[in-house]
Design a protein around this motif. Sequence first.
Motif, PDB file in Angstrom:
ATOM      1  N   HIS A 191       0.804  -1.206   0.000  1.00 36.69           N
ATOM      2  CA  HIS A 191       0.000   0.000   0.000  1.00 36.69           C
ATOM      3  C   HIS A 191       0.846   1.268   0.000  1.00 36.69           C
ATOM      4  CE1 HIS A 191       1.018  -1.146   4.072  1.00 36.69           C
ATOM      5  NE2 HIS A 191       0.751   0.073   4.497  1.00 36.69           N
ATOM      6  N   GLU A 192       2.164   1.089   0.070  1.00 40.11           N
ATOM      7  CA  GLU A 192       3.080   2.225   0.046  1.00 40.11           C
ATOM      8  C   GLU A 192       4.062   2.025  -1.112  1.00 40.11           C
ATOM      9  OE1 GLU A 192       4.745   1.999   3.941  1.00 40.11           O
ATOM     10  OE2 GLU A 192       3.014   2.978   4.891  1.00 40.11           O
ATOM     11  N   HIS A 193       5.251   2.553  -0.969  1.00 36.95           N
ATOM     12  CA  HIS A 193       6.265   2.389  -2.006  1.00 36.95           C
ATOM     13  C   HIS A 193       6.972   1.049  -1.815  1.00 36.95           C
ATOM     14  CE1 HIS A 193       9.411   3.180  -4.857  1.00 36.95           C
ATOM     15  NE2 HIS A 193      10.344   3.056  -3.932  1.00 36.95           N
ATOM     16  N   VAL A 194       6.934   0.199  -2.844  1.00 29.09           N
ATOM     17  CA  VAL A 194       7.602  -1.098  -2.794  1.00 29.09           C
ATOM     18  C   VAL A 194       8.923  -0.975  -3.541  1.00 29.09           C
ATOM     19  CG1 VAL A 194       7.464  -3.528  -3.432  1.00 29.09           C
ATOM     20  CG2 VAL A 194       5.403  -2.323  -2.680  1.00 29.09           C
ATOM     21  N   ASP A 195      10.021  -1.139  -2.823  1.00 28.66           N
ATOM     22  CA  ASP A 195      11.361  -0.909  -3.367  1.00 28.66           C
ATOM     23  C   ASP A 195      12.043  -2.244  -3.657  1.00 28.66           C
ATOM     24  OD1 ASP A 195      13.949  -0.190  -3.964  1.00 28.66           O
ATOM     25  OD2 ASP A 195      14.158   1.222  -2.305  1.00 28.66           O
ATOM     26  N   VAL A 196      12.239  -2.535  -4.934  1.00 36.05           N
ATOM     27  CA  VAL A 196      12.875  -3.790  -5.319  1.00 36.05           C
ATOM     28  C   VAL A 196      14.294  -3.892  -4.773  1.00 36.05           C
ATOM     29  CG1 VAL A 196      13.733  -2.923  -7.536  1.00 36.05           C
ATOM     30  CG2 VAL A 196      13.292  -5.376  -7.238  1.00 36.05           C
ATOM     31  N   ASN A 197      14.974  -2.763  -4.641  1.00 33.15           N
ATOM     32  CA  ASN A 197      16.336  -2.781  -4.096  1.00 33.15           C
ATOM     33  C   ASN A 197      16.335  -3.208  -2.626  1.00 33.15           C
ATOM     34  OD1 ASN A 197      17.708  -1.568  -6.489  1.00 33.15           O
ATOM     35  ND2 ASN A 197      16.402   0.163  -5.987  1.00 33.15           N
ATOM     36  N   GLU A 198      15.326  -2.753  -1.889  1.00 32.04           N
ATOM     37  CA  GLU A 198      15.245  -3.102  -0.468  1.00 32.04           C
ATOM     38  C   GLU A 198      14.950  -4.581  -0.272  1.00 32.04           C
ATOM     39  OE1 GLU A 198      12.641  -2.045   3.548  1.00 32.04           O
ATOM     40  OE2 GLU A 198      12.615  -0.669   1.827  1.00 32.04           O
ATOM     41  N   VAL A 199      13.985  -5.120  -1.028  1.00 30.19           N
ATOM     42  CA  VAL A 199      13.644  -6.535  -0.858  1.00 30.19           C
ATOM     43  C   VAL A 199      14.787  -7.420  -1.343  1.00 30.19           C
ATOM     44  CG1 VAL A 199      12.459  -6.853  -3.074  1.00 30.19           C
ATOM     45  CG2 VAL A 199      11.804  -8.251  -1.115  1.00 30.19           C
ATOM     46  N   ALA A 200      15.509  -6.985  -2.388  1.00 36.91           N
ATOM     47  CA  ALA A 200      16.670  -7.748  -2.854  1.00 36.91           C
ATOM     48  C   ALA A 200      17.726  -7.830  -1.760  1.00 36.91           C
ATOM     49  CB  ALA A 200      17.244  -7.111  -4.116  1.00 36.91           C
ATOM     50  N   ALA A 201      17.963  -6.711  -1.087  1.00 33.98           N
ATOM     51  CA  ALA A 201      18.952  -6.681  -0.012  1.00 33.98           C
ATOM     52  C   ALA A 201      18.531  -7.581   1.147  1.00 33.98           C
ATOM     53  CB  ALA A 201      19.149  -5.249   0.475  1.00 33.98           C
ATOM     54  N   ARG A 202      17.243  -7.646   1.418  1.00 37.08           N
ATOM     55  CA  ARG A 202      16.753  -8.463   2.526  1.00 37.08           C
ATOM     56  C   ARG A 202      17.004  -9.949   2.315  1.00 37.08           C
ATOM     57  NH1 ARG A 202      11.200  -6.212   5.273  1.00 37.08           N
ATOM     58  NH2 ARG A 202      11.806  -4.029   5.450  1.00 37.08           N
ATOM     59  N   VAL A 203      17.033 -10.380   1.052  1.00 36.37           N
ATOM     60  CA  VAL A 203      17.266 -11.796   0.786  1.00 36.37           C
ATOM     61  C   VAL A 203      18.691 -12.051   0.291  1.00 36.37           C
ATOM     62  CG1 VAL A 203      14.849 -12.304   0.354  1.00 36.37           C
ATOM     63  CG2 VAL A 203      16.290 -11.592  -1.552  1.00 36.37           C
ATOM     64  N   GLY A 204      19.555 -11.027   0.426  1.00 36.38           N
ATOM     65  CA  GLY A 204      20.974 -11.222   0.153  1.00 36.38           C
ATOM     66  C   GLY A 204      21.357 -11.340  -1.297  1.00 36.38           C
ATOM     67  N   LEU A 205      20.622 -10.657  -2.186  1.00 33.41           N
ATOM     68  CA  LEU A 205      20.944 -10.685  -3.604  1.00 33.41           C
ATOM     69  C   LEU A 205      21.108  -9.265  -4.140  1.00 33.41           C
ATOM     70  CD1 LEU A 205      18.391 -13.345  -4.930  1.00 33.41           C
ATOM     71  CD2 LEU A 205      20.855 -13.657  -4.667  1.00 33.41           C
ATOM     72  N   SER A 206      21.878  -9.134  -5.206  1.00 34.77           N
ATOM     73  CA  SER A 206      21.904  -7.864  -5.916  1.00 34.77           C
ATOM     74  C   SER A 206      20.556  -7.678  -6.590  1.00 34.77           C
ATOM     75  CB  SER A 206      23.017  -7.846  -6.962  1.00 34.77           C
ATOM     76  OG  SER A 206      22.729  -8.769  -8.002  1.00 34.77           O
ATOM     77  N   THR A 207      20.234  -6.464  -6.966  1.00 37.60           N
ATOM     78  CA  THR A 207      18.930  -6.208  -7.579  1.00 37.60           C
ATOM     79  C   THR A 207      18.754  -6.999  -8.864  1.00 37.60           C
ATOM     80  OG1 THR A 207      18.855  -3.987  -6.608  1.00 37.60           O
ATOM     81  CG2 THR A 207      17.411  -4.423  -8.489  1.00 37.60           C
ATOM     82  N   SER A 208      19.775  -7.037  -9.695  1.00 39.60           N
ATOM     83  CA  SER A 208      19.666  -7.751 -10.966  1.00 39.60           C
ATOM     84  C   SER A 208      19.519  -9.258 -10.732  1.00 39.60           C
ATOM     85  CB  SER A 208      20.877  -7.467 -11.852  1.00 39.60           C
ATOM     86  OG  SER A 208      22.078  -7.849 -11.193  1.00 39.60           O
ATOM     87  N   ALA A 209      20.278  -9.803  -9.780  1.00 37.83           N
ATOM     88  CA  ALA A 209      20.176 -11.234  -9.472  1.00 37.83           C
ATOM     89  C   ALA A 209      18.802 -11.567  -8.887  1.00 37.83           C
ATOM     90  CB  ALA A 209      21.274 -11.646  -8.505  1.00 37.83           C
TER      91      ALA A 209
END
Length: 281
Positions: A191-209
């Motif tokens: 319901h707010e801003h969903v940041d792909v960079n943040e979720v990628a960091a949470r699971v230990g991957l680069s954004t592209s990976a």
Amino acid sequence: MQIQKEQVIIDPGQSFKLFSPSLREYFYWHYHPEVELIFIEGLTGIRHVGQQVSSFMDSDLVLIGPNIPHLNFDYGLTSEYRQIVVQMKESFPGDVLRATAELASIEQLFKRARYGIVFKGGVKAAAGQMLKAMEALNRFDRLLKLLEIFQLLALSDECELLNDQDTSISLYLKDKVRMGTIYGYIHGNYHEHVDVNEVAARVGLSTSAFCRYFKRQTKMTFTDFVNQYRINQAKTMLLKDVTVTEACYDVGFQSLSYFNKLFNKLEGLGPMEFKKRFSKD
């Protein structure tokens, strides 16, 4: 939360388990060797079986083969619902079906179940009513009714395979990324801003990976998945006392025209028409 193996316990003297689980507040990305038939009645929800992610409306009936990863169908539901689940021992389908020529069509049904099968239309409604009736039967009559349900499903063309390849757990054993973390982030932030960079960091991957991983797991881009999740939440809101404009902004869209366009694309009708057609008020 990593994928979990569910320990299915079937009572002595029975070959299958019939029950009505309620796990709406719990993300349960799991698998089990048992074949599973799921029937759920609710306003709208998410269906994630193997690599296929979609939504259902009013009710859903799905047959899931052995060891296919899937999410509990009531995850995140905010409205009332009813769920009936049948889980069968690994030996039950194979031993019974292979030894009984009259059950050959059901044997073929279970072979197709390794891809996941969703049933629609009249067969879904009929099987759902039969599953409800099973709850009041004794053990022997439950077995007969279950075989009757499977024969009905086996002969129906009102169905669709959910995956185009075997998605059993063998494909996921080496996966270290936590789908539960991803779902949890989306559910908490859609319901707010969903940041792909943040979720990628949470699971230990680069954004592209992460983007490659997510597309491989769900056959959807992360953005498309988030948008579908938002539309699904909006559908639940629209069936309550919420306007189209309120639903649009409450689920995180910034443009009403884009919301209308995307809703129409995913659901085949606009949000106002959806509200008028399906609202029970």
